[in-house]
Design a protein around this motif. Structure first.
Motif, PDB file in Angstrom:
ATOM      1  N   MET A   1       0.848  -1.262   0.083  1.00 28.50           N
ATOM      2  CA  MET A   1      -0.033  -0.217  -0.293  1.00 28.50           C
ATOM      3  C   MET A   1       1.205   0.844  -0.593  1.00 28.50           C
ATOM      4  SD  MET A   1      -2.900  -0.947   0.266  1.00 28.50           S
ATOM      5  CE  MET A   1      -4.344   0.093   0.559  1.00 28.50           C
TER       6      MET A   1
ATOM      7  N   ARG B   1      -1.667   3.152  -3.556  1.00 24.99           N
ATOM      8  CA  ARG B   1      -3.016   2.314  -4.298  1.00 24.99           C
ATOM      9  C   ARG B   1      -3.593   3.275  -4.688  1.00 24.99           C
ATOM     10  NH1 ARG B   1      -4.913   6.358  -2.951  1.00 24.99           N
ATOM     11  NH2 ARG B   1      -7.605   4.959  -2.160  1.00 24.99           N
TER      12      ARG B   1
ATOM     13  N   ALA C   1      -6.786   2.108  -8.039  1.00 22.39           N
ATOM     14  CA  ALA C   1      -6.998   1.519  -9.346  1.00 22.39           C
ATOM     15  C   ALA C   1      -5.988   2.122 -10.039  1.00 22.39           C
ATOM     16  CB  ALA C   1      -7.991   0.888 -10.117  1.00 22.39           C
TER      17      ALA C   1
ATOM     18  N   ASN D   1     -10.679   6.951  -0.728  1.00 23.25           N
ATOM     19  CA  ASN D   1      -9.704   7.169  -1.723  1.00 23.25           C
ATOM     20  C   ASN D   1      -9.278   7.551  -4.057  1.00 23.25           C
ATOM     21  OD1 ASN D   1      -6.303   9.338  -3.295  1.00 23.25           O
ATOM     22  ND2 ASN D   1      -7.364  10.663  -1.881  1.00 23.25           N
TER      23      ASN D   1
ATOM     24  N   ALA E   1      -4.265   8.025  -5.792  1.00 26.72           N
ATOM     25  CA  ALA E   1      -5.111   7.198  -6.787  1.00 26.72           C
ATOM     26  C   ALA E   1      -4.542   6.986  -7.960  1.00 26.72           C
ATOM     27  CB  ALA E   1      -6.703   6.924  -5.747  1.00 26.72           C
TER      28      ALA E   1
ATOM     29  N   THR F   1     -10.574  10.978  -9.919  1.00 23.37           N
ATOM     30  CA  THR F   1     -11.431   9.990 -10.799  1.00 23.37           C
ATOM     31  C   THR F   1     -13.144  10.727  -9.724  1.00 23.37           C
ATOM     32  OG1 THR F   1     -11.561   7.819  -9.221  1.00 23.37           O
ATOM     33  CG2 THR F   1     -10.753   7.883 -11.439  1.00 23.37           C
TER      34      THR F   1
ATOM     35  N   GLY G   1     -15.145   5.482  -6.684  1.00 21.65           N
ATOM     36  CA  GLY G   1     -14.663   5.511  -7.695  1.00 21.65           C
ATOM     37  C   GLY G   1     -14.332   4.405  -8.237  1.00 21.65           C
TER      38      GLY G   1
ATOM     39  N   ASP H   1     -13.056  -0.532  -8.754  1.00 25.54           N
ATOM     40  CA  ASP H   1     -11.553  -1.161  -9.246  1.00 25.54           C
ATOM     41  C   ASP H   1     -12.135  -1.989  -9.742  1.00 25.54           C
ATOM     42  OD1 ASP H   1     -11.518  -0.146  -5.549  1.00 25.54           O
ATOM     43  OD2 ASP H   1      -9.885  -0.370  -6.684  1.00 25.54           O
TER      44      ASP H   1
ATOM     45  N   ASN I   1     -15.934  -1.418  -5.330  1.00 21.06           N
ATOM     46  CA  ASN I   1     -15.324  -0.523  -4.171  1.00 21.06           C
ATOM     47  C   ASN I   1     -14.547  -0.759  -3.040  1.00 21.06           C
ATOM     48  OD1 ASN I   1     -14.093   2.191  -5.079  1.00 21.06           O
ATOM     49  ND2 ASN I   1     -15.584   2.418  -4.357  1.00 21.06           N
TER      50      ASN I   1
HETATM   51  O1  MRU Z   1      -6.868  -0.268  -0.850  1.00 25.03           O
HETATM   52  P1  MRU Z   1      -7.024   1.479  -2.218  1.00 25.03           P
HETATM   53  O2  MRU Z   1      -6.648   2.208  -1.125  1.00 25.03           O
HETATM   54  O3  MRU Z   1      -5.864   1.169  -3.596  1.00 25.03           O
HETATM   55  O4  MRU Z   1      -8.877   1.247  -2.897  1.00 25.03           O
HETATM   56  C1  MRU Z   1      -9.366   1.943  -3.080  1.00 25.03           C
HETATM   57  C2  MRU Z   1     -10.498   2.333  -3.703  1.00 25.03           C
HETATM   58  O5  MRU Z   1     -10.779   1.463  -3.469  1.00 25.03           O
HETATM   59  C3  MRU Z   1     -10.348   3.679  -5.110  1.00 25.03           C
HETATM   60  O6  MRU Z   1     -11.829   3.415  -4.689  1.00 25.03           O
HETATM   61  C4  MRU Z   1     -10.440   3.108  -6.432  1.00 25.03           C
HETATM   62  O7  MRU Z   1      -8.981   1.816  -6.406  1.00 25.03           O
HETATM   63  C5  MRU Z   1     -10.739   4.135  -7.351  1.00 25.03           C
HETATM   64  S1  MRU Z   1      -9.359   5.044  -7.106  1.00 25.03           S
HETATM   65  C6  MRU Z   1      -9.218   6.035  -8.322  1.00 25.03           C
END
Ligand code: MRU
Length: 361
Positions: A51, A54, A56, A170, A175, A181, A247, A249, A259
């Motif tokens: 992490m 992190r 997507a 986030n 991200a 996004t 957002g 994933d 997500n």
């Molecule tokens: O575990 P993470 O912090 O990688 O999870 C991120 C999310 O769930 C976000 O909402 C998603 O990746 C969209 S980021 C533009």
């Protein structure tokens, strides 16, 4: 608007320079701004798993650079470097399972490798792979700008001025490769004077909401209030929330959305309270190979992440179940905003049509 959005871009989390990938360590934000340099695929895979990076799109972009780094290393080792690179694709693909952007980016790098003729010098091949990773990064940034504008237009179309919105996890500059996004849409709507306040779900257990989203919004002077994840339905009932904006994933062929864990319950509560629900994601998050959200692999992380806070035990000495994503069914979603356009009330036919379209910019 595009220029105003670009001018508002302040934070970046991924930097490709001096033959290395630099990642801003998101585990220690907002207290420390620490950058780490990576020069191997294994190092990048470790950063994704742990992490450091992190979100997507950011994971996909980092993996693409990971392949460029691996190619450099394999070429220096000599021998059949393209064959050796297969292991690096595997290491990166195994870093996290849910965000399809990771696999999408690796496939793009694999396709670029396959399109090499085989008789060019390794340095020419390396330059082509590096250029592909940079193109993935830049195209995500462009997609962010397009989605931000489309999402802000959608808010204006449905509700007019001054919205109180709720977001989860986030989805900002940290991200993605650029502007964000869901947070990109919120930023654009704020620039257009439409945002009164953003409620940011804390997002247990990694606190992407209270650490990262709140930090990004506060840096830009956007009014933000952090709430416990479990306060969301109460907020919808009492604070005049008009939109939940999140957002994704992975989005499947029927419009189901994976997500951050907690998104599904937000969508259920939004439907109950008549709050509109918007998902913002680039088309690299859409996985047309999966028919529905039931097929999405959901990452489960260590229970320790729930039972400890800052390395301190805060829960009883028991097992903990820690799925870090959930799936929101398409019929709870008002709109999916992508750089190819918007799908309202998504279903299989509308998603297929969307994927046939070109990017809007
Ligand atoms: O575990 P993470 O912090 O990688 O999870 C991120 C999310 O769930 C976000 O909402 C998603 O990746 C969209 S980021 C533009």
């Amino acid at each position: 608007m595009r220029d105003r959005l670009l001018a508002a871009e302040k934070v970046k989390a991924i930097d490709w320079r001096d033959d290395a990938l630099y990642l801003l360590d998101q585990r220690v934000l907002p207290f420390e701004e620490t950058w780490h340099a990576y020069t191997t695929a294994a190092g990048v895979a470790g950063a994704i798993r742990s992490m450091v990076v992190r979100g997507a799109p950011a994971i996909g972009i980092s993996a693409a650079y990971g392949i460029a780094l691996a190619a450099r290393q394999r070429i220096a080792e000599g021998g059949d470097w393209a064959m050796a690179l297969v292991q690096d694709f595997t290491v990166l693909a195994e870093s996290r399972p849910t965000a399809v952007n990771l696999f999408w980016a690796l496939n793009r790098m694999r396709d670029r490798l396959a399109r090499l003729k085989g008789n060019e010098s390794p340095l020419v091949a390396l330059a082509a792979l590096e250029a592909e990773a940079v193109a993935i990064h830049l195209s995500d940034r462009e997609a962010n700008l397009t989605m931000a504008q489309l999402g802000a237009d959608l808010i204006r179309k449905h509700q007019g001025n001054l919205q109180t919105v709720l977001t989860h996890c986030n989805t900002g500059a940290l991200a993605t490769g650029g502007f964000g996004t869901a947070l990109g849409v919120i930023r654009a709507a704020h620039l257009e004077g439409m945002i009164e306040r953003v409620y940011a779900d804390e997002t247990r257990p990694w606190l992407q909401g209270s650490r990262l989203t709140a930090w990004e919004l506060a840096n830009e002077g956007i009014p933000v209030t952090v709430n416990a994840d479990s306060a969301a339905a109460h907020l919808m009932k009492t604070k005049g929330i008009t939109w939940v904006i999140v957002g994704a994933d992975r989005i499947t062929a029927n419009g189901d959305v994976a997500n951050k864990i907690g998104t599904y319950q937000l969508a259920v509560a939004a439907m109950h309270h008549g709050v509109r629900f918007m998902v913002v994601a680039p088309s690299s998050t859409i996985d047309m190979a999966l028919a529905s959200g039931d097929d999405i692999p959901i990452e489960e992380r260590e229970g320790r992440e729930l039972l400890e806070l800052g390395g301190q035990r805060v829960g009883a000495d028991v097992d903990a179940f820690n799925p870090v994503f959930d799936v929101t069914p398409a019929d709870l979603i008002d709109a999916i905003v992508t750089e190819k356009g918007i799908v309202e009330r998504p279903d299989t036919a509308k998603m297929a049509l969307l994927m046939c379209r070109k990017r809007l910019h």
